[in-house]
Design a protein around this motif. Structure first.
Motif, PDB file in Angstrom:
ATOM      1  N   SER A 193       0.830  -1.214   0.000  1.00  0.00           N
ATOM      2  CA  SER A 193       0.000   0.000   0.000  1.00  0.00           C
ATOM      3  C   SER A 193       0.861   1.260   0.000  1.00  0.00           C
ATOM      4  CB  SER A 193      -0.940   0.001   1.209  1.00  0.00           C
ATOM      5  OG  SER A 193      -0.231   0.192   2.417  1.00  0.00           O
ATOM      6  N   TRP A 194       2.036   1.204   0.637  1.00  0.00           N
ATOM      7  CA  TRP A 194       2.946   2.357   0.584  1.00  0.00           C
ATOM      8  C   TRP A 194       3.396   2.603  -0.851  1.00  0.00           C
ATOM      9  CZ3 TRP A 194       6.322   0.069   5.070  1.00  0.00           C
ATOM     10  CH2 TRP A 194       5.608   0.187   6.268  1.00  0.00           C
ATOM     11  N   LEU A 201      -1.868   5.699  -7.027  1.00  0.00           N
ATOM     12  CA  LEU A 201      -2.960   4.874  -7.525  1.00  0.00           C
ATOM     13  C   LEU A 201      -4.266   5.314  -6.878  1.00  0.00           C
ATOM     14  CD1 LEU A 201      -1.542   1.228  -7.670  1.00  0.00           C
ATOM     15  CD2 LEU A 201      -1.332   3.087  -9.319  1.00  0.00           C
ATOM     16  N   PRO A 202      -5.391   5.018  -7.510  1.00  0.00           N
ATOM     17  CA  PRO A 202      -6.685   5.390  -6.917  1.00  0.00           C
ATOM     18  C   PRO A 202      -6.828   4.848  -5.497  1.00  0.00           C
ATOM     19  CG  PRO A 202      -6.971   4.656  -9.181  1.00  0.00           C
ATOM     20  CD  PRO A 202      -5.544   4.376  -8.838  1.00  0.00           C
ATOM     21  N   ASP A 203      -7.505   5.618  -4.633  1.00  0.00           N
ATOM     22  CA  ASP A 203      -7.623   5.252  -3.225  1.00  0.00           C
ATOM     23  C   ASP A 203      -8.204   3.859  -3.024  1.00  0.00           C
ATOM     24  OD1 ASP A 203      -6.574   7.679  -2.516  1.00  0.00           O
ATOM     25  OD2 ASP A 203      -8.521   8.611  -2.054  1.00  0.00           O
ATOM     26  N   GLN A 204      -9.167   3.477  -3.860  1.00  0.00           N
ATOM     27  CA  GLN A 204      -9.795   2.172  -3.672  1.00  0.00           C
ATOM     28  C   GLN A 204      -8.811   1.033  -3.926  1.00  0.00           C
ATOM     29  OE1 GLN A 204     -10.694   4.500  -5.825  1.00  0.00           O
ATOM     30  NE2 GLN A 204     -11.328   3.690  -7.815  1.00  0.00           N
ATOM     31  N   LEU A 205      -7.862   1.242  -4.848  1.00  0.00           N
ATOM     32  CA  LEU A 205      -6.844   0.223  -5.082  1.00  0.00           C
ATOM     33  C   LEU A 205      -5.826   0.186  -3.945  1.00  0.00           C
ATOM     34  CD1 LEU A 205      -6.026   0.408  -8.910  1.00  0.00           C
ATOM     35  CD2 LEU A 205      -7.246  -1.379  -7.675  1.00  0.00           C
ATOM     36  N   VAL A 206      -5.462   1.355  -3.436  1.00  0.00           N
ATOM     37  CA  VAL A 206      -4.544   1.413  -2.292  1.00  0.00           C
ATOM     38  C   VAL A 206      -5.155   0.667  -1.103  1.00  0.00           C
ATOM     39  CG1 VAL A 206      -3.349   2.909  -0.646  1.00  0.00           C
ATOM     40  CG2 VAL A 206      -3.530   3.594  -3.055  1.00  0.00           C
ATOM     41  N   THR A 214      -7.550  -7.926   5.911  1.00  0.00           N
ATOM     42  CA  THR A 214      -8.272  -7.400   7.074  1.00  0.00           C
ATOM     43  C   THR A 214      -9.318  -6.361   6.680  1.00  0.00           C
ATOM     44  OG1 THR A 214      -6.503  -5.752   7.374  1.00  0.00           O
ATOM     45  CG2 THR A 214      -6.346  -7.802   8.670  1.00  0.00           C
ATOM     46  N   PRO A 215     -10.240  -6.700   5.791  1.00  0.00           N
ATOM     47  CA  PRO A 215     -11.218  -5.689   5.351  1.00  0.00           C
ATOM     48  C   PRO A 215     -12.099  -5.177   6.484  1.00  0.00           C
ATOM     49  CG  PRO A 215     -11.850  -7.880   4.621  1.00  0.00           C
ATOM     50  CD  PRO A 215     -10.458  -7.998   5.139  1.00  0.00           C
ATOM     51  N   GLY A 216     -12.219  -5.960   7.549  1.00  0.00           N
ATOM     52  CA  GLY A 216     -13.047  -5.530   8.677  1.00  0.00           C
ATOM     53  C   GLY A 216     -12.506  -4.321   9.408  1.00  0.00           C
ATOM     54  N   ARG A 217     -11.262  -3.949   9.150  1.00  0.00           N
ATOM     55  CA  ARG A 217     -10.690  -2.765   9.787  1.00  0.00           C
ATOM     56  C   ARG A 217     -11.203  -1.471   9.159  1.00  0.00           C
ATOM     57  NH1 ARG A 217      -4.231  -4.254  10.640  1.00  0.00           N
ATOM     58  NH2 ARG A 217      -4.560  -6.064  11.996  1.00  0.00           N
ATOM     59  N   LEU A 218     -11.815  -1.569   8.007  1.00  0.00           N
ATOM     60  CA  LEU A 218     -12.327  -0.381   7.330  1.00  0.00           C
ATOM     61  C   LEU A 218     -13.754  -0.100   7.786  1.00  0.00           C
ATOM     62  CD1 LEU A 218     -11.055  -1.022   3.698  1.00  0.00           C
ATOM     63  CD2 LEU A 218     -10.356   0.861   5.180  1.00  0.00           C
ATOM     64  N   GLU A 219     -14.032   1.152   8.092  1.00  0.00           N
ATOM     65  CA  GLU A 219     -15.376   1.537   8.509  1.00  0.00           C
ATOM     66  C   GLU A 219     -16.281   1.791   7.315  1.00  0.00           C
ATOM     67  OE1 GLU A 219     -15.170   4.793  11.209  1.00  0.00           O
ATOM     68  OE2 GLU A 219     -14.037   3.680  12.728  1.00  0.00           O
ATOM     69  N   ARG A 220     -15.686   2.092   6.178  1.00  0.00           N
ATOM     70  CA  ARG A 220     -16.480   2.317   4.966  1.00  0.00           C
ATOM     71  C   ARG A 220     -15.638   1.968   3.742  1.00  0.00           C
ATOM     72  NH1 ARG A 220     -16.819   8.947   4.655  1.00  0.00           N
ATOM     73  NH2 ARG A 220     -14.562   9.346   4.796  1.00  0.00           N
ATOM     74  N   ASN A 221     -16.304   1.881   2.589  1.00  0.00           N
ATOM     75  CA  ASN A 221     -15.637   1.552   1.326  1.00  0.00           C
ATOM     76  C   ASN A 221     -14.836   0.255   1.424  1.00  0.00           C
ATOM     77  OD1 ASN A 221     -16.615   3.990   0.205  1.00  0.00           O
ATOM     78  ND2 ASN A 221     -14.834   5.109   0.968  1.00  0.00           N
ATOM     79  N   ALA A 222     -15.439  -0.743   2.045  1.00  0.00           N
ATOM     80  CA  ALA A 222     -14.753  -2.023   2.246  1.00  0.00           C
ATOM     81  C   ALA A 222     -15.080  -3.050   1.160  1.00  0.00           C
ATOM     82  CB  ALA A 222     -15.113  -2.598   3.611  1.00  0.00           C
ATOM     83  N   GLU A 223     -15.871  -2.666   0.159  1.00  0.00           N
ATOM     84  CA  GLU A 223     -16.319  -3.659  -0.824  1.00  0.00           C
ATOM     85  C   GLU A 223     -15.156  -4.274  -1.610  1.00  0.00           C
ATOM     86  OE1 GLU A 223     -17.624  -0.658  -0.495  1.00  0.00           O
ATOM     87  OE2 GLU A 223     -19.740  -0.969   0.029  1.00  0.00           O
ATOM     88  N   LEU A 224     -14.270  -3.422  -2.148  1.00  0.00           N
ATOM     89  CA  LEU A 224     -13.184  -3.961  -2.968  1.00  0.00           C
ATOM     90  C   LEU A 224     -12.191  -4.772  -2.125  1.00  0.00           C
ATOM     91  CD1 LEU A 224     -12.030  -4.243  -5.788  1.00  0.00           C
ATOM     92  CD2 LEU A 224     -10.795  -2.088  -5.445  1.00  0.00           C
ATOM     93  N   PRO A 225     -11.731  -4.274  -0.965  1.00  0.00           N
ATOM     94  CA  PRO A 225     -10.862  -5.115  -0.131  1.00  0.00           C
ATOM     95  C   PRO A 225     -11.524  -6.437   0.266  1.00  0.00           C
ATOM     96  CG  PRO A 225     -10.767  -2.845   0.609  1.00  0.00           C
ATOM     97  CD  PRO A 225     -11.867  -2.917  -0.406  1.00  0.00           C
ATOM     98  N   SER A 226     -12.822  -6.406   0.541  1.00  0.00           N
ATOM     99  CA  SER A 226     -13.539  -7.639   0.902  1.00  0.00           C
ATOM    100  C   SER A 226     -13.597  -8.607  -0.276  1.00  0.00           C
ATOM    101  CB  SER A 226     -14.963  -7.302   1.364  1.00  0.00           C
ATOM    102  OG  SER A 226     -14.945  -6.535   2.551  1.00  0.00           O
TER     103      SER A 226
END
Length: 316
Positions: A193-194, A201-206, A214-226
Motif C-alpha cells: 500500500s505504501w 494509484l486510486p484510493d480504492q486500489l490502495v 483485514t477488510p473488517g478494519r475499514l469503517e467504509r468503502n470495504a467492498e473492494l478489499p472484501s
C-alpha cells in the motif's frame, strides 16, 4: 523494536532509487479517466501515444478472457466496448506487471508461481464481482492482480529478511503475514500500500492492497478489499500458483457481511469454494496476462500502427 523496524522499512521502501515508477502516460490516464468531462476520444488519443501500451491493451481486449465476437482494432473501440474503468485497470496492470516481471528475488520465492497466483486472484475477483454484484469488474481484476505487490518489494529489495520470513513460515507452519510481522514488524499488505500510494494509484486500489487480509478494519468503502479477500481465499483453496507458504489466510467474516452474507462462515465459504471449477476454466482464458510477464507478447509494427494510427478515424 518492532516500531523501529517498521519505520526503517517504510523509509527505505519510499526512498529506494531503483523502485519502479509508472509511465507518465499511465499516470495521466488515471487523472483523465477520473475527470467526468473526459471522452473516449480523449482517452484513446492519450494511450495511442504509447505504442507498446496500445498493443498490449489491444491484445488483452481481444483475448479469450473478454471473449468479444469481433476484433477490437483500435484503443478507441476498446474504450467504448470495455468502458473507462476496465481500460484504466488494464493500463495499470500492464505497466506494473512489466515493472516487476524481470526482477530478481529470493531463491526460495518462485516468481512464476507467484504471478500465477496474482493473475488467478484477478480472475477470481472478476468472477466474484459478478456473483456479488460488485459493478466495477475491471477494477476488481486490477486489484486482484496487484494485491500482493508488497511481496515483490520484500523479495527484491530485502533479500536477507525475506529469506528469514520464508524459512520461518515453513519451519513454524505460519501464514506468511505472521512471519513477516515476526521478522520485520510489518506485512506485505502495508508495504504494497505504501508503494501504491507513492504511485498515486486510486484510493480504492490502495485500500484493496492494504486491507486485503483485514477488510473488517475499514469503517467504509470495504467492498473492494472484501472482494479481494474472498478471491484470495478461493485461489488458495484451489492451489493455483503460490502466494507464499502453504498456510491459508484467516477468513475475516466482515468480508462476507460487506456483501450481505450473514450465514455461518463455514457454510458461506463452502458456497464460495463451489466456484473453483469456474475459476480454473477462466484461468485457461487468461494467458494474455501471463504472456506480458513472460515478455512474449511483443506486437508487430503493423499491429502498433493499426492500434495508434487508427484512433483518429475511429474517434472522429
Amino acid at each position: 523494536m518492532d516500531e523501529l523496524k517498521q519505520e526503517r522499512l517504510r523509509k527505505i521502501t519510499e526512498s529506494i532509487i531503483g523502485l519502479p515508477t509508472l509511465p507518465t502516460v499511465v499516470t495521466q490516464m488515471i487523472g483523465l479517466i477520473d475527470n467526468p468531462q473526459t471522452s473516449a476520444r480523449d482517452v484513446s488519443r492519450l494511450i495511442a501515444t504509447d505504442q507498446a501500451l496500445t498493443a498490449k491493451i489491444l491484445k488483452l481486449a481481444n483475448s479469450a478472457f473478454y471473449g468479444f465476437p469481433r476484433e477490437i482494432a483500435t484503443v478507441n473501440h476498446a474504450v467504448v466496448v470495455l468502458g473507462f474503468e476496465t481500460v484504466k485497470s488494464l493500463g495499470l496492470s500492464v505497466s506494473i506487471l512489466e515493472r516487476f516481471a524481470g526482477g530478481v528475488g529470493h531463491s526460495a520465492f518462485d516468481r512464476q508461481k507467484f504471478w500465477e497466483h496474482c493473475i488467478a486472484c484477478g480472475v477470481a475477483a472478476r468472477i466474484l464481482a459478478s456473483k456479488l454484484r460488485y459493478r466495477v469488474q475491471g477494477e476488481a481484476v486490477a486489484a486482484g492482480i496487484l494485491h500482493d505487490i508488497g511481496k515483490l518489494v520484500l523479495s527484491q529489495y530485502f533479500d536477507e529478511e525475506f529469506g528469514e520470513i520464508i524459512e520461518l513460515a515453513h519451519a513454524d507452519d505460519l501464514y506468511i503475514g505472521k512471519a513477516e510481522e515476526a521478522v520485520l514488524g510489518v506485512t506485505h499488505a502495508e508495504v504494497g500500500s505504501w508503494l501504491a500510494g507513492r504511485w498515486n494509484l486510486p484510493d480504492q486500489l490502495v485500500d484493496a492492497i492494504a486491507y486485503h487480509h483485514t477488510p473488517g478494519r475499514l469503517e467504509r468503502n470495504a467492498e473492494l478489499p472484501s472482494l479481494i479477500h474472498l478471491a484470495d481465499l478461493l485461489c488458495r483453496r484451489e492451489c493455483i500458483g503460490d502466494g507464499g507458504g502453504d498456510r491459508m489466510p484467516i477468513l475475516d467474516p466482515a468480508a462476507l457481511r460487506t456483501f450481505g452474507i450473514h450465514d455461518e462462515p463455514r457454510a458461506a465459504m463452502k458456497r464460495l469454494f463451489a466456484h473453483g471449477n469456474e475459476l480454473h476454466a477462466e484461468m485457461a482464458k487468461a494467458d494474455a496476462f501471463a504472456s506480458i510477464i513472460r515478455g512474449d507478447d511483443e506486437a508487430s509494427p503493423a499491429q502498433d500502427e493499426r492500434g495508434s494510427g487508427g484512433e483518429e478515424e475511429a474517434a472522429g
